[in-house]
Structures are given as structure tokens and as C-alpha cells.
Design a protein around this motif. Sequence first.
Motif, PDB file in Angstrom:
ATOM      1  N   ASP A  22       3.785  -2.161   5.736  1.00  0.00           N
ATOM      2  CA  ASP A  22       3.914  -2.630   7.115  1.00  0.00           C
ATOM      3  C   ASP A  22       5.360  -2.962   7.441  1.00  0.00           C
ATOM      4  OD1 ASP A  22       2.502  -3.586   9.612  1.00  0.00           O
ATOM      5  OD2 ASP A  22       3.507  -5.446   9.001  1.00  0.00           O
ATOM      6  N   ASN A  23       6.078  -3.606   6.492  1.00  0.00           N
ATOM      7  CA  ASN A  23       7.493  -3.910   6.738  1.00  0.00           C
ATOM      8  C   ASN A  23       8.305  -2.636   6.927  1.00  0.00           C
ATOM      9  OD1 ASN A  23       7.125  -6.641   6.630  1.00  0.00           O
ATOM     10  ND2 ASN A  23       7.920  -6.901   4.567  1.00  0.00           N
ATOM     11  N   ALA A  24       8.074  -1.656   6.030  1.00  0.00           N
ATOM     12  CA  ALA A  24       8.817  -0.400   6.157  1.00  0.00           C
ATOM     13  C   ALA A  24       8.511   0.289   7.495  1.00  0.00           C
ATOM     14  CB  ALA A  24       8.477   0.518   4.984  1.00  0.00           C
ATOM     15  N   ARG A  25       7.249   0.269   7.931  1.00  0.00           N
ATOM     16  CA  ARG A  25       6.883   0.909   9.202  1.00  0.00           C
ATOM     17  C   ARG A  25       7.522   0.200  10.388  1.00  0.00           C
ATOM     18  NH1 ARG A  25       3.102  -0.042  12.921  1.00  0.00           N
ATOM     19  NH2 ARG A  25       2.226  -1.758  11.699  1.00  0.00           N
ATOM     20  N   ARG A  26       7.540  -1.140  10.337  1.00  0.00           N
ATOM     21  CA  ARG A  26       8.080  -1.917  11.458  1.00  0.00           C
ATOM     22  C   ARG A  26       9.582  -1.711  11.620  1.00  0.00           C
ATOM     23  NH1 ARG A  26       4.927  -6.005  13.621  1.00  0.00           N
ATOM     24  NH2 ARG A  26       2.945  -6.392  12.540  1.00  0.00           N
ATOM     25  N   TYR A  27      10.306  -1.557  10.515  1.00  0.00           N
ATOM     26  CA  TYR A  27      11.759  -1.548  10.592  1.00  0.00           C
ATOM     27  C   TYR A  27      12.362  -0.151  10.516  1.00  0.00           C
ATOM     28  CZ  TYR A  27      11.324  -6.564  10.181  1.00  0.00           C
ATOM     29  OH  TYR A  27      10.993  -7.879  10.412  1.00  0.00           O
ATOM     30  N   GLY A  28      11.627   0.850  11.012  1.00  0.00           N
ATOM     31  CA  GLY A  28      12.242   2.146  11.299  1.00  0.00           C
ATOM     32  C   GLY A  28      12.186   3.179  10.213  1.00  0.00           C
ATOM     33  N   ALA A  29      11.390   3.032   9.191  1.00  0.00           N
ATOM     34  CA  ALA A  29      11.309   4.058   8.150  1.00  0.00           C
ATOM     35  C   ALA A  29      10.531   5.261   8.657  1.00  0.00           C
ATOM     36  CB  ALA A  29      10.631   3.479   6.908  1.00  0.00           C
ATOM     37  N   ARG A  30      10.968   6.460   8.238  1.00  0.00           N
ATOM     38  CA  ARG A  30      10.251   7.685   8.598  1.00  0.00           C
ATOM     39  C   ARG A  30       9.514   8.269   7.403  1.00  0.00           C
ATOM     40  NH1 ARG A  30       9.372   6.698  13.138  1.00  0.00           N
ATOM     41  NH2 ARG A  30       8.554   8.836  13.329  1.00  0.00           N
ATOM     42  N   HIS A  31       9.928   7.889   6.210  1.00  0.00           N
ATOM     43  CA  HIS A  31       9.266   8.348   4.994  1.00  0.00           C
ATOM     44  C   HIS A  31       9.024   7.129   4.094  1.00  0.00           C
ATOM     45  CE1 HIS A  31       9.944  12.630   5.840  1.00  0.00           C
ATOM     46  NE2 HIS A  31      11.128  12.241   6.309  1.00  0.00           N
ATOM     47  N   ILE A  32       7.785   6.942   3.688  1.00  0.00           N
ATOM     48  CA  ILE A  32       7.399   5.830   2.822  1.00  0.00           C
ATOM     49  C   ILE A  32       6.663   6.402   1.627  1.00  0.00           C
ATOM     50  CG2 ILE A  32       6.153   3.642   2.620  1.00  0.00           C
ATOM     51  CD1 ILE A  32       6.314   3.373   5.663  1.00  0.00           C
ATOM     52  N   THR A  33       7.083   5.989   0.420  1.00  0.00           N
ATOM     53  CA  THR A  33       6.453   6.491  -0.805  1.00  0.00           C
ATOM     54  C   THR A  33       5.971   5.315  -1.645  1.00  0.00           C
ATOM     55  OG1 THR A  33       7.900   8.420  -0.834  1.00  0.00           O
ATOM     56  CG2 THR A  33       6.756   7.870  -2.885  1.00  0.00           C
ATOM     57  N   VAL A  34       4.707   5.351  -1.999  1.00  0.00           N
ATOM     58  CA  VAL A  34       4.147   4.368  -2.933  1.00  0.00           C
ATOM     59  C   VAL A  34       4.123   5.039  -4.305  1.00  0.00           C
ATOM     60  CG1 VAL A  34       2.191   2.908  -3.498  1.00  0.00           C
ATOM     61  CG2 VAL A  34       2.747   3.374  -1.101  1.00  0.00           C
ATOM     62  N   ARG A  35       4.799   4.418  -5.288  1.00  0.00           N
ATOM     63  CA  ARG A  35       5.022   5.076  -6.569  1.00  0.00           C
ATOM     64  C   ARG A  35       4.535   4.177  -7.714  1.00  0.00           C
ATOM     65  NH1 ARG A  35      10.009   5.693  -5.917  1.00  0.00           N
ATOM     66  NH2 ARG A  35       9.876   7.745  -4.953  1.00  0.00           N
ATOM     67  N   VAL A  36       4.020   4.833  -8.759  1.00  0.00           N
ATOM     68  CA  VAL A  36       3.584   4.128  -9.979  1.00  0.00           C
ATOM     69  C   VAL A  36       4.352   4.721 -11.152  1.00  0.00           C
ATOM     70  CG1 VAL A  36       1.664   3.637 -11.540  1.00  0.00           C
ATOM     71  CG2 VAL A  36       1.299   3.645  -9.058  1.00  0.00           C
ATOM     72  N   VAL A  37       5.002   3.855 -11.934  1.00  0.00           N
ATOM     73  CA  VAL A  37       5.741   4.259 -13.131  1.00  0.00           C
ATOM     74  C   VAL A  37       4.965   3.765 -14.346  1.00  0.00           C
ATOM     75  CG1 VAL A  37       7.945   4.117 -14.363  1.00  0.00           C
ATOM     76  CG2 VAL A  37       7.903   4.157 -11.854  1.00  0.00           C
ATOM     77  N   VAL A  38       4.943   4.605 -15.399  1.00  0.00           N
ATOM     78  CA  VAL A  38       4.110   4.281 -16.557  1.00  0.00           C
ATOM     79  C   VAL A  38       4.787   3.292 -17.488  1.00  0.00           C
ATOM     80  CG1 VAL A  38       2.904   5.242 -18.567  1.00  0.00           C
ATOM     81  CG2 VAL A  38       2.997   6.531 -16.411  1.00  0.00           C
TER      82      VAL A  38
END
Length: 457
Positions: free
Chosen positions: A365-381
Motif C-alpha cells: 500500500d505504501n509503494a502504491r500510494r507514493y508513486g511506484a509503477r512496479h512492485i515486486t514481492v520477493r522471497v530469498v531462501v
Amino acid sequence: MTRPNSLYRRLLTWLLLPLMALGGLMVLQAWIEARHTADRAFDRLLEAATLAIAEQVQWQDDRLWLDLPPAALEMLATDAEERVFYALYDARGRFVTGNADLPGPPRESDGEASTLRFRDLSWHGLELRQGIRRSRLEDWRQRERFEVRVAHTREGREGLTNELLRANLVYILGMAGLAGVVVVLAIRGALTPLTRLRRAIRARDPRTLAPLELSLPRELAELRQTLNELLARMRRVRANQERFIGDASHQLRTPLAGLSARAELALRQDDPQRWRDALEAMQATSARTSHLAVQLLSLTRLDNPEYQPDLLPLDLGTLARNAVRTHWAGCHRDGIDLGVEAPEAPVTVPGLDWQLEEALGNLIDNARRYGARHITVRVVVTPPVLEVEDDGPGIPAAQRLLMLRPFHRGSDDPEGSGLGLAIVDGIARTHGARLRLDDGTGARGLKVSLQFPGEAS
């Protein structure tokens, strides 16, 4: 209902029990000494009696003859009315004269013929103390050997023993009473500072968190210092709560005042379109206010030091995919590319699913509100990391720690509450995870990472 342990009673017990044991040993020692003293005194009388009798033994008419003086036995007579027995035996152990045929000791060598012996014996149901003297005539013409046996009952000895013991008991009991009084007074004196500390705490105003100023011994001074440290922590907690309540009141007062003003303005209008516009604005304000209230409740629960939930094994990949599915529609309407990068194999860490879902939701939600056009949710092992990266304006490195404080916003966006990153930080602390704010790929945007401890299972 069990009685609470008493420090006074415990000290009194641990100090008086050794004193009582010591007193018992002193009484036993006094009895042994009294008996030993009485035995020595009466053995001296036995020795004198045997000597007095031996000095009166003579040789007359080719036989031993004894003219017993009354004083020889009277010296053994006391107020206890003991029974006194005596006997004279020749060198061959034959009874010569006496008032009783007393038994003698086992026959010994001639080298011990002149010795004086004492022994205890039971004779015809009587407990006797016997003295045996072996001697010989002092006449130059006759050197006949003989044996004098004197015995008496133990009434006098026991009476003297009891009398000496009573005298010692008076002394011992006096010392025991004095020691008990000293112990009680010493314990009360030692516990007086603790009583003063208890009264000082009880007399304090419950609203007062000022440090205790009280002169105490070193051991209690450490307790006072610990209490003052606790009060200092409570002051910090109360200050944080008061600041949080003030900020929350300010944040909630503005939208509520806006709702009231829009409703009042709409009531003055007759145009249905104006009513519709006011209702839409009120609905948007109400939604933001509801979201702010939910965030406030979440932050309050996370800041509770008593809140220690049980963490269960969770798959970070599953959480990331669920978060993307939940927020994909909203991001798609705003033209934002929301994606996920997670391995197929499970990345399991201990955690709470609803908290981690809320953390991902706040970051998206923070990334969407403050102007991001690409958002990636990532998991590192390795190590297990859950992160959200965007290509928005990012946060300057100098302000990243400030962004973790409640109600601190990096822009003037009226829709932001300044609670998103603060909630994520509280969730990270709950999971023992490390929260990092870094630049995104190519030094653009922001990457927020939650690095969990240990290895993924």
C-alpha cells in the motif's frame, strides 16, 4: 489458603534452630561435666576411706585384724543416706572381716598389687561404686599382703550431679534467653530498612513515577536502584503512550472534523448532486479513518510488552503469493505492475500469518500510494528473507530511521497516516527479524526487507 512466607520468620528459624541445637549440646556437656565432677569427688572419698581402713589393719594372733574407726565410713555418708559396704581380704583372697562379702576384680599380677582401682558393679540388685586398695602390713616382722574393698550406692553421686546440673542449667538458660532476645532484636533492626522501603512505596501516589530517594543499606540500595530503573522504564512507556495518544487524537480529529463539516455543508444544499458529492467524499474519509483506526489498534497491540504470541511454521512463498493475489486488483486499476518472485520449494520460518500478511499489505500500500509503477514481492531462501521492492521515489538514507516512528510521513500526502512502516517494524520485532530499508535495483525506489533468524527449514 497457604500463608505467605515471612522473611522475619525464616531468619528467626534459621538463627534460633542452631542456637537451640547449641543449647542442647551445652546441656549435654553440662550433665557430663557434672557427673564427672561428682564421680571425682566421691572417688576421692572412696580413696580416703580405703586408706583409713588400710592404716588400721594389724597382725594379731597370727592373723589379720582390723579395728575399724567410725570416721572411715562416715566420710562416705551424706544426706542421701547411701548404703556403705566394706570388706577385708587376705593375700589368698579369703574374707577376713567386714559388713558384706564384696566381689573383687579379676586377679592381677603382683606388679599391680599396691594399686588403687575404682569400678562400677551391680551387686544383689544394687548399683555400686567400688574402690579396691591392695596393700601390705608395714611391720618389719610381717609383710602380709591384704586387700580392702569399699563400696557405696550412687544416691549421693546422683544428688551431687543433679545439683551441679541445676546450677549450670540456670546459667545456660539465662544465656539462651539473652541470646534469643539479641537475635530477635538484631533481626528486627536488620529488617527495619526493608520496612521503611515498604512504607515509602505504599505511601507514594500511584500516579507518581519519580525515583525513590531513601537512605538504605547496600543490599537494599540495590533493590531501590532496581525499582528506580523500573520506574524509569515506566516513565518512558507512559511518555510514549501519551505521545502516541496525542498523535492518534490529532490524526483522528482531522478526518472526523472533516466528516462533520461536509455533513453540515451538505445539509445546507438542495441540489441532489451536491448531496451525492458530499456523500462520496464522506465515504472516502470514513474509509481512511477506519483504516487509520485499524492501524492504530495493530500498532498498540504490537507495542504491548506482554504480548508474546506462539509462532507457528509458515511458508514465506505462500504468504507472498497470497498477498499478491489480494492486492493485484487494486494495483491493476491504478496501472501498477505487481508481481512475485518466490522459489517453488517451501521456505519455512516460525511466525504469525496474519501479522506477516498485514506487513506485506502495508508495504504494498505504501509503494502504491507514493508513486511506484512496479512492485515486486520477493522471497530469498538463504538466509530466509521476505522483501518488497518498488521503483518509486524511495526514501533518503538520512530519513529512513525517522520513517519507522509512528505518524512520521515523508510527504504531505493527506491519505497517508505514517503508521505503515512503524507497524512493519513492530511485526519484525515480534518475529525476531531484522528490518532493513535499502535502495531498490539501480539505486531507484525502495527495498524493504525482513530477514529472519536462522536457516529456512
